[in-house]
Design a protein around this motif. Sequence first.
Motif, mmCIF file in Angstrom:
data_model
loop_
_atom_site.group_PDB
_atom_site.id
_atom_site.type_symbol
_atom_site.label_atom_id
_atom_site.label_comp_id
_atom_site.label_asym_id
_atom_site.label_seq_id
_atom_site.Cartn_x
_atom_site.Cartn_y
_atom_site.Cartn_z
ATOM 1 N N HIS A 160 52.334 -7.427 17.028
ATOM 2 C CA HIS A 160 51.443 -6.274 16.858
ATOM 3 C C HIS A 160 50.790 -5.912 18.192
ATOM 4 O O HIS A 160 50.400 -4.762 18.394
ATOM 5 C CB HIS A 160 50.373 -6.584 15.815
ATOM 6 C CG HIS A 160 49.328 -7.559 16.268
ATOM 7 N ND1 HIS A 160 48.170 -7.169 16.890
ATOM 8 C CD2 HIS A 160 49.283 -8.910 16.203
ATOM 9 C CE1 HIS A 160 47.447 -8.238 17.192
ATOM 10 N NE2 HIS A 160 48.104 -9.310 16.781
ATOM 11 N N CYS B 251 46.024 -1.543 18.001
ATOM 12 C CA CYS B 251 46.697 -2.546 17.154
ATOM 13 C C CYS B 251 45.914 -3.855 17.101
ATOM 14 O O CYS B 251 46.487 -4.927 16.844
ATOM 15 C CB CYS B 251 48.133 -2.798 17.616
ATOM 16 S SG CYS B 251 49.180 -1.333 17.535
ATOM 17 N N LEU C 237 42.999 -6.597 15.623
ATOM 18 C CA LEU C 237 42.760 -7.107 14.277
ATOM 19 C C LEU C 237 41.816 -8.291 14.338
ATOM 20 O O LEU C 237 41.484 -8.790 15.416
ATOM 21 C CB LEU C 237 44.089 -7.508 13.611
ATOM 22 C CG LEU C 237 45.067 -8.368 14.436
ATOM 23 C CD1 LEU C 237 44.695 -9.846 14.449
ATOM 24 C CD2 LEU C 237 46.497 -8.204 13.929
ATOM 25 N N TRP D 137 41.214 -12.355 13.264
ATOM 26 C CA TRP D 137 42.128 -13.477 13.057
ATOM 27 C C TRP D 137 41.350 -14.788 13.031
ATOM 28 O O TRP D 137 40.233 -14.887 13.541
ATOM 29 C CB TRP D 137 43.191 -13.535 14.161
ATOM 30 C CG TRP D 137 42.638 -13.713 15.547
ATOM 31 C CD1 TRP D 137 42.133 -12.735 16.356
ATOM 32 C CD2 TRP D 137 42.507 -14.936 16.264
ATOM 33 N NE1 TRP D 137 41.702 -13.263 17.539
ATOM 34 C CE2 TRP D 137 41.916 -14.620 17.525
ATOM 35 C CE3 TRP D 137 42.839 -16.259 16.003
ATOM 36 C CZ2 TRP D 137 41.638 -15.578 18.477
ATOM 37 C CZ3 TRP D 137 42.563 -17.229 16.961
ATOM 38 C CH2 TRP D 137 41.982 -16.883 18.182
ATOM 39 N N TYR E 240 45.260 -13.333 9.479
ATOM 40 C CA TYR E 240 44.980 -12.041 10.088
ATOM 41 C C TYR E 240 44.151 -11.256 9.082
ATOM 42 O O TYR E 240 44.433 -11.288 7.875
ATOM 43 C CB TYR E 240 46.261 -11.263 10.370
ATOM 44 C CG TYR E 240 46.996 -11.619 11.645
ATOM 45 C CD1 TYR E 240 46.631 -12.699 12.431
ATOM 46 C CD2 TYR E 240 48.073 -10.847 12.064
ATOM 47 C CE1 TYR E 240 47.314 -13.006 13.588
ATOM 48 C CE2 TYR E 240 48.768 -11.142 13.225
ATOM 49 C CZ TYR E 240 48.393 -12.232 13.983
ATOM 50 O OH TYR E 240 49.071 -12.526 15.134
ATOM 51 N N GLU F 42 41.594 -7.508 8.286
ATOM 52 C CA GLU F 42 41.212 -6.144 8.646
ATOM 53 C C GLU F 42 39.877 -6.147 9.392
ATOM 54 O O GLU F 42 39.074 -7.052 9.235
ATOM 55 C CB GLU F 42 41.110 -5.287 7.383
ATOM 56 C CG GLU F 42 42.417 -5.155 6.600
ATOM 57 C CD GLU F 42 43.444 -4.257 7.280
ATOM 58 O OE1 GLU F 42 43.079 -3.531 8.233
ATOM 59 O OE2 GLU F 42 44.605 -4.275 6.847
ATOM 60 N N PHE G 200 42.738 -3.696 10.830
ATOM 61 C CA PHE G 200 43.944 -3.654 11.627
ATOM 62 C C PHE G 200 44.070 -2.222 12.135
ATOM 63 O O PHE G 200 44.281 -1.292 11.362
ATOM 64 C CB PHE G 200 45.127 -4.043 10.742
ATOM 65 C CG PHE G 200 46.448 -4.210 11.460
ATOM 66 C CD1 PHE G 200 46.524 -4.365 12.833
ATOM 67 C CD2 PHE G 200 47.636 -4.255 10.726
ATOM 68 C CE1 PHE G 200 47.740 -4.540 13.479
ATOM 69 C CE2 PHE G 200 48.860 -4.432 11.353
ATOM 70 C CZ PHE G 200 48.917 -4.569 12.730
ATOM 71 N N PHE H 73 44.883 -8.171 4.374
ATOM 72 C CA PHE H 73 45.548 -7.623 5.551
ATOM 73 C C PHE H 73 46.797 -6.877 5.129
ATOM 74 O O PHE H 73 47.537 -7.316 4.234
ATOM 75 C CB PHE H 73 45.932 -8.758 6.521
ATOM 76 C CG PHE H 73 46.396 -8.284 7.860
ATOM 77 C CD1 PHE H 73 45.498 -7.854 8.816
ATOM 78 C CD2 PHE H 73 47.754 -8.259 8.180
ATOM 79 C CE1 PHE H 73 45.916 -7.421 10.069
ATOM 80 C CE2 PHE H 73 48.187 -7.827 9.419
ATOM 81 C CZ PHE H 73 47.269 -7.402 10.363
ATOM 82 N N ARG I 275 53.746 -9.413 9.098
ATOM 83 C CA ARG I 275 52.698 -10.286 9.613
ATOM 84 C C ARG I 275 53.041 -11.773 9.730
ATOM 85 O O ARG I 275 52.756 -12.397 10.769
ATOM 86 C CB ARG I 275 51.444 -10.135 8.736
ATOM 87 C CG ARG I 275 50.178 -10.681 9.357
ATOM 88 C CD ARG I 275 49.278 -11.355 8.344
ATOM 89 N NE ARG I 275 49.840 -12.612 7.918
ATOM 90 C CZ ARG I 275 49.716 -13.751 8.589
ATOM 91 N NH1 ARG I 275 49.050 -13.794 9.721
ATOM 92 N NH2 ARG I 275 50.271 -14.862 8.141
#
Length: 251
Positions: A111, A124, A126, A128, A162, A164, A166, A186, A203
């Motif tokens: 990503h 891109c 996010l 994590w 991961y 949001e 995102f 996500f 993902r």
Amino acid sequence: MTELSRKQVRVTVWGENVHEQDDAAVQKIYPDTMHETIAAGLRTRLGADVAVRTAWLQQPEHGLTEEVLAETDVLTWWGHRAHGDVDDAVVDRVQQAVLSGMGLIALHSAHFSKIFKRLMGTTCSLDWRSHNDRELLWTVAAGHPIAAGVPHPLVLEQEEMYGELFDIPQPDELVFVSSFTGGEVFRSGCCYRRGQGRVFYFRPGDQEYPTYHQPEIQQILANAVRWAAPVTPRQLPDVHHRATPGWFETA
């Protein structure tokens, strides 16, 4: 079905190949490298329907010469630690191949790859969490070809989280959504069309876990290759073409 769609799908599996060289834990999980493991899964799942080659960062032109891309129907891309080491000229070349009809499957940390950010036009970024987590992958597009044969939900006992937000454009089609033990969600399976080409972001696939050995993940990638493959001959639109003057313009 067109003549092209009856031929073998030519797949190039691209890997950064950095963790495999200097991380003993990753070497133990993927002794044949991550890209070779992904390639082997595609060969197992798709058999004679595909011709699969691999390429990696340390090769001349990162293994993605004009000749290789001309002979690639679908390119899969896994990268993580060395996004900045990818030559911009190669990124330009891959972008043009996608716009002309080559499929692209961006995996996990891809990503943040130059090519995915270029095609998305956003950061891109996010949220994590790298601790060992349990992921549930939910199918949210029943009947989509990429979800064919995939359990609902698909359980991944070990994965990186991961979450949001995102920062990507709204997907043309959203196939999978993930949930994690911390309550995060996500968008994990996103389909796009860029020019003549199809792009799929998927993902799961952190290097610290044996995700690409999991049969269901291999099935998703095989389904994605079929979906992303061009069904008509690749052709980059002629940006210099000028339409015949109409009522709204003069010669």
